[in-house]
Design a protein around this motif. Structure first.
Motif: not given
Length: 362
Positions: A292-304
Motif C-alpha cells: 500500500s505504501k509503494r502504491q501511494e508513492e507511485r500514485n503521487k506522480a499522477f496526482i495533478p
C-alpha cells in the motif's frame, strides 16, 4: 740625602688618595644613565668615518617559498636600487629559490650587511617591500619571532594565532598603535619592524608616563594594573553526563523470558498449526502495508497539481458617459476626407495660386 727620603711618602700619599676616590658613575642615579635626553639622535655613519672601506667580503643568503616568487620578481629592481645606495649587491635566484646579498669594495658601513640580511629575511616572510626597506634606517630594528613551536597541538596553535590577529585584524592593529611597529603574522612566524623601544613596549600607559619628565625616573608599579596569578586546573567535563540512580538494597526485577510472554498472551497453549497460521497472517499483514505504501508513492506522480484560481477581468466602468453626437461627426468627416486628400479651403487656395501663375506667363 734629603731628596731620596722625601719620594716614598709622596707615592704613599698618592696611592691613598686614589683609593679614597670613588667612581663618578656610582654617585649618579641609574635612571639618569639609562634615559636618553629629548631630541637626541645618534649621528649617521658616513664614508668619512671609514674612508678605506672593508677588507673582506661578507655575504648572506636565504630561501623563500614558491608563492613569493611572483612578488619578488616584480619588486626586485626596487630592492637592488635601495641596496646599491649603500654599495651592497643583491641577486635573486629563481631556480634555487634563494636571495643573496654581499658587500663590495665601495661598502663603508660594516653593519649594513646585517641590515641587508634582515631585509631579505623579511621579504621571504611575506612582508611588503615598502615596510621591509625601512630596516635600512639606523633607528629601525626588526625581530622575527617563531611561534610554531610554542604549542604542540595544531588546532590549538591556529586558534591562538587567530586570537593574536583578532576579528578583522583589530587586535593586530591595536598592537601596532601601542608599539609604533609594523607587525605581520605569516605561517609559524611573526615579523615586527619598528624602533628599538617600540619592539619592547606593550602598554599605552608606559608611553603616557614616559612623556612626563618627573615620572620618568620614578617607579611605575602604582600606575600599572596588578593581577593575581591563580593556577586553577579546570577538569574537562564529559559531553554525556550519566545520571546516577537512587541506591536501593533490593536487586532489579528479573526480565521476562519468552515462555512468560507466551503464557501472558495465551500463545503457549496453541498448537503448532495455529502458531504457523498466526505467523503467516502477521507476514501477510506486513506485506500488505508495504504494498500500500509503494502504491501511494507511485500514485503521487499522477496526482495533478493544484491550479491557480482564474482571475476574472474587471468590467468596464459604465459611469463614464459617452458623447454619441461627437463620435458621429468624426465618422462623417472621416468618410468625406480621403487619405492624403486636401480640404476644401486648401483646394480653393491652390486654384487661385495656379490662375495667378497663368496670368503672369501671358
Amino acid at each position: 740625602m734629603a731628596a731620596p727620603s722625601l719620594k716614598p711618602p709622596e707615592r704613599a700619599a698618592g696611592r691613598s688618595e686614589f683609593r679614597n676616590q670613588k667612581p663618578k658613575s656610582e654617585n649618579q642615579d641609574e635612571s639618569e644613565l639609562l634615559t636618553v635626553p629629548d631630541g637626541w639622535k645618534e649621528p649617521t655613519f658616513s664614508k668619512e668615518d671609514n674612508p678605506r672601506g672593508l677588507l673582506e667580503e661578507s655575504s648572506f643568503a636565504t630561501l623563500f617559498p614558491k608563492y613569493r616568487e611572483a612578488y619578488l620578481k616584480e619588486c626586485w629592481p626596487l630592492v637592488q636600487k635601495a641596496l646599491n645606495e649603500h654599495h651592497v649587491n643583491a641577486t635573486l635566484d629563481l631556480i634555487e629559490g634563494s636571495m643573496t646579498v654581499c658587500t663590495t669594495k665601495k661598502t663603508f658601513d660594516p653593519y649594513i650587511i646585517i641590515r641587508a640580511r634582515d631585509l631579505i629575511k623579511l621579504l621571504a616572510r611575506s612582508v611588503s617591500f615598502e615596510q621591509a626597506v625601512r630596516i635600512l634606517q639606523d633607528d629601525i630594528a626588526c625581530d622575527i619571532i617563531k611561534i610554531g613551536s610554542l604549542v604542540r597541538n595544531k588546532e590549538r596553535f591556529v586558534k591562538r594565532r587567530q586570537r593574536l590577529i583578532g576579528p578583522k585584524g583589530s587586535t593586530l592593529k591595536a598592537l601596532e598603535l601601542l608599539t609604533n611597529c609594523y607587525i605581520m603574522v605569516q605561517g609559524n612566524t611573526v615579523s615586527a619592524i619598528g624602533p628599538f623601544s617600540g619592539l619592547k613596549e606593550t602598554l599605552m600607559i608606559k608611553r603616557e608616563l614616559a612623556k612626563d619628565s618627573e615620572l620618568r625616573s620614578q617607579s611605575w608599579e602604582r600606575f600599572l594594573p596588578q593581577f593575581k596569578h591563580k593556577n586553577v586546573n579546570k577538569r574537562k567535563e564529559p559531553k554525556k553526563k550519566s545520571v546516577k540512580k537512587e541506591y536501593t538494597p533490593f536487586p532489579p526485577p528479573q526480565p521476562e523470558s519468552q515462555i512468560d510472554k507466551e503464557l501472558a498472551s495465551g500463545a503457549y497453549f496453541l498448537k503448532a498449526n495455529q502458531k504457523k497460521r498466526q505467523k503467516m497472517e502477521a507476514i501477510k499483514a506486513k506485506q500488505a502495508e508495504a504494498l500500500s505504501k509503494r502504491q501511494e508513492e507511485r500514485n503521487k506522480a499522477f496526482i495533478p497539481p493544484k491550479e491557480k484560481p482564474v482571475v476574472k477581468p474587471k468590467e468596464a466602468s459604465t459611469e463614464t458617459k459617452i458623447d454619441v453626437a461627437t463620435i458621429k461627426e468624426k465618422i462623417k468627416k472621416s468618410k468625406n476626407k480621403k487619405l492624403g486628400a486636401l480640404t476644401a479651403e486648401e483646394v480653393k487656395l491652390k486654384m487661385e495660386a495656379d490662375e495667378k501663375k497663368k496670368k503672369k506667363k501671358k
